[in-house]
Design an enzyme around this catalytic site. Sequence first.
Site, mmCIF file in Angstrom:
data_model
loop_
_atom_site.group_PDB
_atom_site.id
_atom_site.type_symbol
_atom_site.label_atom_id
_atom_site.label_comp_id
_atom_site.label_asym_id
_atom_site.label_seq_id
_atom_site.Cartn_x
_atom_site.Cartn_y
_atom_site.Cartn_z
ATOM 1 N N CYS A 1 0.969 -2.850 0.052
ATOM 2 C CA CYS A 1 -0.090 -3.692 0.400
ATOM 3 C C CYS A 1 -0.558 -4.207 -0.648
ATOM 4 O O CYS A 1 -1.391 -5.480 -0.658
ATOM 5 C CB CYS A 1 -1.073 -2.921 1.486
ATOM 6 S SG CYS A 1 -1.331 -1.254 0.528
ATOM 7 N N GLU B 1 6.392 4.559 13.638
ATOM 8 C CA GLU B 1 7.923 4.863 14.550
ATOM 9 C C GLU B 1 9.048 4.775 13.661
ATOM 10 O O GLU B 1 9.987 5.386 13.954
ATOM 11 C CB GLU B 1 7.874 3.996 15.727
ATOM 12 C CG GLU B 1 7.792 2.578 15.403
ATOM 13 C CD GLU B 1 6.481 1.672 15.196
ATOM 14 O OE1 GLU B 1 6.365 0.361 15.129
ATOM 15 O OE2 GLU B 1 5.596 2.570 15.413
ATOM 16 N N GLU C 1 0.706 -12.971 3.990
ATOM 17 C CA GLU C 1 1.277 -11.910 3.439
ATOM 18 C C GLU C 1 2.517 -11.673 3.635
ATOM 19 O O GLU C 1 3.053 -11.961 5.004
ATOM 20 C CB GLU C 1 0.659 -10.581 3.993
ATOM 21 C CG GLU C 1 1.022 -9.493 3.098
ATOM 22 C CD GLU C 1 0.108 -8.223 3.426
ATOM 23 O OE1 GLU C 1 -0.120 -7.199 2.602
ATOM 24 O OE2 GLU C 1 -0.216 -7.917 4.725
ATOM 25 N N THR C 2 3.413 -11.793 2.776
ATOM 26 C CA THR C 2 4.870 -11.743 2.619
ATOM 27 C C THR C 2 5.360 -10.277 3.134
ATOM 28 O O THR C 2 6.360 -10.296 3.945
ATOM 29 C CB THR C 2 5.675 -12.285 1.480
ATOM 30 O OG1 THR C 2 5.195 -13.534 1.104
ATOM 31 C CG2 THR C 2 7.153 -12.260 1.583
ATOM 32 N N SER D 1 -2.390 1.859 -8.506
ATOM 33 C CA SER D 1 -2.878 3.122 -7.972
ATOM 34 C C SER D 1 -2.943 4.311 -8.697
ATOM 35 O O SER D 1 -2.031 4.578 -9.461
ATOM 36 C CB SER D 1 -1.915 3.250 -6.774
ATOM 37 O OG SER D 1 -1.523 1.990 -5.926
ATOM 38 N N LYS E 1 -0.748 10.040 13.796
ATOM 39 C CA LYS E 1 0.323 9.462 14.515
ATOM 40 C C LYS E 1 0.943 8.342 13.584
ATOM 41 O O LYS E 1 0.707 7.495 12.877
ATOM 42 C CB LYS E 1 -0.043 8.151 15.489
ATOM 43 C CG LYS E 1 0.851 7.540 16.394
ATOM 44 C CD LYS E 1 0.508 6.467 16.997
ATOM 45 C CE LYS E 1 0.633 5.397 16.182
ATOM 46 N NZ LYS E 1 2.148 5.016 15.805
ATOM 47 N N PRO F 1 1.128 3.959 8.033
ATOM 48 C CA PRO F 1 2.248 3.097 8.076
ATOM 49 C C PRO F 1 3.814 3.738 7.375
ATOM 50 O O PRO F 1 3.840 4.760 7.024
ATOM 51 C CB PRO F 1 1.784 2.033 6.961
ATOM 52 C CG PRO F 1 1.059 2.760 5.778
ATOM 53 C CD PRO F 1 0.495 3.994 6.722
ATOM 54 N N GLU G 1 -7.497 0.382 5.724
ATOM 55 C CA GLU G 1 -6.684 -0.096 4.647
ATOM 56 C C GLU G 1 -6.148 -1.223 5.059
ATOM 57 O O GLU G 1 -4.880 -0.716 5.750
ATOM 58 C CB GLU G 1 -6.229 0.580 3.588
ATOM 59 C CG GLU G 1 -5.732 0.253 2.351
ATOM 60 C CD GLU G 1 -4.394 -0.037 2.299
ATOM 61 O OE1 GLU G 1 -3.929 -1.407 2.454
ATOM 62 O OE2 GLU G 1 -3.571 0.685 2.091
#
Length: 535
Positions: free
Chosen positions: A340, A231, A438-439, A498, A228, A203, A306
């Site tokens: 997330c 973008e 989800e905001t 995290s 990948k 992401p 995830e």
Amino acid sequence: MATCIWLRSCGARRLGSTFPGCRLRPRAGGLVPASGPAPGPAQLRCYAGRLAGLSAALLRTDSFVGGRWLPAAATFPVQDPASGAALGMVADCGVREARAAVRAAYEAFCRWREVSAKERSSLLRKWYNLMIQNKDDLARIITAESGKPLKEAHGEILYSAFFLEWFSEEARRVYGDIIHTPAKDRRALVLKQPIGVAAVITPWNFPSAMITRKVGAALAAGCTVVVKPAEDTPFSALALAELASQAGIPSGVYNVIPCSRKNAKEVGEAICTDPLVSKISFTGSTTTGKILLHHAANSVKRVSMELGGLAPFIVFDSANVDQAVAGAMASKFRNTGQTCVCSNQFLVQRGIHDAFVKAFAEAMKKNLRVGNGFEEGTTQGPLINEKAVEKVEKQVNDAVSKGATVVTGGKRHQLGKNFFEPTLLCNVTQDMLCTHEETFGPLAPVIKFDTEEEAIAIANAADVGLAGYFYSQDPAQIWRVAEQLEVGMVGVNEGLISSVECPFGGVKQSGLGREGSKYGIDEYLELKYVCYGGL
């Protein structure tokens, strides 16, 4: 040699508009900053000086396949979310380039899996060292393409590098097993072997860390990867490729195929359905994850995912208000609410509700500053694009129309179309969009509750379960709630959870598998049972 010079020249022309104050011109051996005034409007030139010294070697625009920088037939623009201006043109890979990358990764896998664990460990450590040496440049790239405040970008680079350090050590700890069987003339062995080529789809919100968290584990296990990147943020992935090459990671082990949003679907399908790919690792939306699961099912590939979350943040009456507010600030507004594991709904018990809302609002007004990520003191950068802003705006308007009260914020920020004011809502009810959607933005909706059972029921009503947080000083309650929350990770009196040493992942529709920690490498290993008879 002529080809190499031509490629460098192409890169220079593309990067002529890449990053304000960092125009480049070709020379043998690489790219160097061009002299002259910074291009672009004053809004961009205001931070040109911070990018002028950026290493030209890290500003790559081509795909990286089989150890070579390769242009594609087309390019696509990457925009600065703070201003909307184009940062540069990047190779727009298609199915052909994707398949070539998979082939290169497979050929490299046949060699890489034979490399000793000690050597793989050493190479990952060199990659880590190079990240640390280039941390300032890497952080500025993140801020330029994602809008993330520079201080947070520096934090991400360290977090990202630590995954390489961690898995460089885990590479030497892949142990098998010996099982005693009932037969005296037999021995049973269990081997752990690399699974093969991994398709890695990442992401934009953590454009460096989400790569190394996956790739570090894969390479440590003996796998090769095709990345990948999102973008919106391909420059970070390409900079990592340059450093991997400098570290001596063999050709084809780490491949990067950037592509536009238009090509993303077919490129993702190509790498996820390719028979040479054995593993898919994805971080992103639950909707996209389900599509990739369908692709994986056709050839029964191993999958790690995830996906989305709806993290509850529960404040019980026994909580320390100041501690809870500090945790709420850290959990909600990191990366402008675009993580997330950001708290998505705040459940506050009636007895402490008013004190918490008042203190939370004061902390937001005092400590949050909206601005360009390069400006000193900025804590809230732009959202990634206007679509993200529209989603936050829609949720706020929906809540207000149904009776919610705006305590602070509530509208777009005057800085530009991608900025939104940090917003706190109270009198929120469960029929509002912000409580079940989800905001991914700077919106904190507060729901008042009466009993522990009520809070748990609200929190567990979601069909996702990535992270959850709660604040309490009651030891018995802490154990009960921690065990009852249906999430993969729980923060107890803590808003930042995290860590590279700890397993990251969710339950329900928030994903499959775990990343980071000693368990992360297992996602890229197969167990093989060997029965040794005739002894």
